[in-house]
Design a protein around this motif. Structure first.
Motif, short mmCIF file in Angstrom:
data_model
loop_
_atom_site.label_atom_id
_atom_site.label_comp_id
_atom_site.label_asym_id
_atom_site.label_seq_id
_atom_site.Cartn_x
_atom_site.Cartn_y
_atom_site.Cartn_z
N HIS A 1 0.83 -1.21 0.00
CA HIS A 1 0.00 0.00 0.00
C HIS A 1 0.87 1.26 0.00
N ALA A 2 1.89 1.26 0.85
CA ALA A 2 2.76 2.44 0.95
C ALA A 2 3.48 2.69 -0.37
N LEU A 3 3.96 1.63 -1.00
CA LEU A 3 4.65 1.78 -2.28
C LEU A 3 3.70 2.28 -3.36
N ALA A 4 2.49 1.73 -3.38
CA ALA A 4 1.50 2.14 -4.39
C ALA A 4 1.15 3.61 -4.24
N ASN A 5 1.18 4.11 -3.02
CA ASN A 5 0.82 5.51 -2.76
C ASN A 5 2.00 6.47 -2.85
N PHE A 6 3.18 5.94 -3.15
CA PHE A 6 4.38 6.77 -3.21
C PHE A 6 4.33 7.67 -4.44
N SER A 7 4.24 8.96 -4.23
CA SER A 7 4.09 9.91 -5.34
C SER A 7 5.36 10.07 -6.16
N GLY A 8 6.48 9.63 -5.60
CA GLY A 8 7.75 9.81 -6.30
C GLY A 8 7.91 8.94 -7.53
#
Length: 229
Positions: free
Chosen positions: A103-110
């Protein structure tokens, strides 16, 4: 099979230099965002956290982009480094394992701003499938081959538990993925021609713990060391 961790570039740039190019790119982006248009090697080295001699040697592998007495054009050098490492194009990426880390990776805007586009989120757990994460539907892991073929995916991210990582890597390779970013806390084996980069947060924390222990002057007793596997 042997584990691969890096690839020689067509211009035979040393791997240590390749690993620092994204750091220089990040520093240049920060300088540009602050309004800086030109910088010296000393200024760029300071922003990147390296010494200036190392930076000049690294950049010499790319060509001659500096001007004596003036320094580097920030935007131009940023473009040249981005082109060299391949982030001036749009790279489709799949993430497998949509737990907390996924989830955190999917939401990473970078990802998007650095040339990567998450085209699919995959999970073998039926309870996860159908979720919408960062605007992308979580799909069954069995659809990996189809997605890789349709989207021409070359890069896969593994965010599964360690026990599942090797099987996921094997399936990625079979599907045609040739570069893997592995967040699972285990070593995976891949065939020749497939590159793997491993990110292990627990190891990084343990390294920091070692340095903290040395700074505090705390020493581990022999019997305590024997208990640590």
């Amino acid at each position: 099979m042997t584990a691969r961790t890096s690839t020689e570039t067509a211009r035979d740039i040393p791997e240590a230099t390749v690993a620092r190019l994204p750091v220089y790119l990040r520093a240049l982006v920060t300088l540009a965002d602050s309004g800086t248009t030109t910088c010296s090697s000393e200024e760029l080295a300071r922003a990147a956290g390296v010494n200036s001699a190392k930076l000049r040697k690294d950049l010499s592998y790319l060509g001659s982009y500096g001007t004596r007495g003036v320094g580097y054009d920030v935007d131009y050098l940023r473009y040249q480094i981005a082109r060299e490492i391949g982030v001036t194009q749009d790279w489709p990426v799949v993430i497998v394992g949509i737990g907390n880390l996924g989830h955190a990776l999917a939401n990473f805007s970078g990802f998007r701003s650095r040339g990567f586009r998450v085209v699919a989120l995959l999970d073998a757990d039926p309870a996860r499938q159908g979720e919408l994460v960062a605007g992308v539907d979580v799909r069954p892991f069995d659809e990996l081959d189809e997605i890789v073929g349709e989207q021409s995916v070359a890069i896969g991210v593994i965010a599964t538990p360690a026990v599942a990582a090797q099987a996921v890597a094997d399936r990625m390779v079979t599907a045609g993925i040739t570069s893997i970013l592995n967040f699972a806390p285990t070593v995976i084996e891949v065939p020749e021609g497939v590159d793997v980069r491993k990110v292990d947060l627990s190891i990084e924390l343990q390294i920091l713990a070692y340095h903290e222990q040395r700074k505090s002057g705390v020493h581990v007793a022999p019997d305590a060391r024997e208990q640590v596997s």
